[in-house]
Design an enzyme around this catalytic site. Structure first.
Site, short mmCIF file in Angstrom:
data_model
loop_
_atom_site.label_atom_id
_atom_site.label_comp_id
_atom_site.label_asym_id
_atom_site.label_seq_id
_atom_site.Cartn_x
_atom_site.Cartn_y
_atom_site.Cartn_z
N TYR A 53 75.59 -36.05 102.42
CA TYR A 53 75.88 -34.65 102.14
C TYR A 53 77.38 -34.42 102.02
CZ TYR A 53 71.04 -33.36 103.39
OH TYR A 53 69.68 -33.24 103.45
N LEU A 207 62.95 -21.92 100.47
CA LEU A 207 63.08 -20.78 99.57
C LEU A 207 63.07 -21.19 98.11
CD1 LEU A 207 65.88 -18.84 101.53
CD2 LEU A 207 63.40 -18.49 101.61
N ALA A 208 62.70 -22.45 97.86
CA ALA A 208 62.63 -22.95 96.48
C ALA A 208 63.92 -22.66 95.72
CB ALA A 208 61.42 -22.37 95.76
N GLY A 209 65.03 -23.02 96.34
CA GLY A 209 66.33 -22.85 95.70
C GLY A 209 66.77 -21.40 95.54
N GLY A 210 66.07 -20.48 96.19
CA GLY A 210 66.40 -19.06 96.06
C GLY A 210 65.30 -18.27 95.37
N LYS A 215 65.58 -12.22 94.91
CA LYS A 215 66.73 -11.71 94.17
C LYS A 215 66.67 -11.97 92.67
CE LYS A 215 69.64 -15.75 95.26
NZ LYS A 215 70.85 -16.19 95.98
#
Length: 313
Positions: A53, A207-210, A215
């Site tokens: 990372y 969150l599946a990438g947002g 939003k």
């Protein structure tokens, strides 16, 4: 904050964990410091990082700089196996590499032990027996407390379990894999394997990438300053007609109950079998607060059934 056992082990972790892949790249040191301390203050104990990372060691280095005396207050999880050099010489799960990788992680993290040491991917070039014997040696030496895997197919998990039993060595106690309301692939094979062997499941990308923050609802053009806007491959992966339609239905579900998409995403995962902690990143203290509160919704059996009807069609 609810605390759960990690699978069949005695290791106890918070239901919401902190994914640390932002540290050292998308989050500067001072912001990371605020996020880390806020997470501990709110009861988050599981901190999940990896040697790769933030550009080969960046995230571990930040954690080592910030934790200090609070190291004892958390369950520190990191990973090995993925490439740590451009020429491919530093990667894998061989005894030779693991012995050097763990020392490098310990040095960056400024600690003398790792609570959960996870193999980041399966290494087809190394016999699982060699890997498990090496990890067991690290457990016996006290440098590692427990071991886990990530991104293993179900049959490889079974292979590792059988090998550990036959050899009488420390087994994997957890598996970390992608799991969310829009990505439920692991339910076919991997989740049943985790149930059978009682491995603690640590879902990432909850969150599946947002996608599951709500939003992006109704947007025809993705703003450039969002995660999807900055990382086109994430947009291509999640922002498709199937997921958009699914999220629209889930939005109606939560709106009718006075909740948010964020609450649904976390609380649904927390209610799933074998889930010990939901791994989610945060780029601000406020986001940490939102994540912690999001897991407090106790979904009923009827609501879980309705969600299945939406997400599984």
């Amino acid at each position: 904050m609810e605390i759960r056992n990690l699978g069949r082990s005695g290791l106890r972790v918070s239901t919401v964990g902190l994914g640390c892949n932002n540290f050292g790249q998308r989050t500067d040191l001072e912001t990371a410091r605020k996020v880390i301390h806020k997470a501990i203050d709110l009861g988050i104990t599981l901190f999940d990082t990896a040697d790769i990372y933030a550009g080969m060691g960046g995230s571990e280095t930040v954690l080592g700089e910030v934790l200090g005396d609070r190291r004892k207050d958390i369950v520190l999880a990191t990973k090995y196996c993925k490439p740590m050099s451009n020429d491919g010489s530093k990667q894998g799960a061989s005894r030779r590499y693991i012995m050097s990788a763990v020392e490098a992680s310990l040095k960056r993290l400024k600690t003398d032990y790792i609570d959960l040491y996870q193999q980041h991917d399966y290494d087809a070039l190394t016999p699982i027996e060699e890997t498990l014997r090496t990890l067991d040696d690290l457990v016996r030496q006290g440098k590692v407390r427990y071991i886990g895997n990530s991104n293993f197919p179900a049959w490889r998990i079974a292979e590792a379990e059988m090998a550990a039993r036959q050899m009488g060595v420390a087994p994997f106690v957890s598996c970390q894999d992608e799991y969310s309301l829009v990505v439920r692939d692991i339910e076919k094979d991997l989740l049943p394997a985790a149930l059978h062997f009682n491995l603690g499941l640590l879902p990432f990308f909850p969150l599946a990438g947002g996608m599951l923050t709500g939003k992006y609802a109704g947007l025809k053009n993705v703003p450039a300053d969002t995660r999807f806007g900055k990382t086109p491959y994430m947009q291509e992966r999640y922002l498709n007609p199937r997921n958009i339609a699914l999220v629209d239905q889930l939005q109606a579900f939560v709106s009718a109950r006075g909740h948010s998409m964020l609450e649904l995403a976390f609380s649904w995962l927390a209610a799933r079998p074998q889930v010990s902690s939901v791994i989610a990143g945060a780029s601000s203290p406020e986001q940490i607060e939102q994540n912690v509160k999001a897991a407090e919704w106790k979904l009923s059996a009827e609501e879980m059934k309705e969600i299945d009807g939406i997400t599984l069609g």
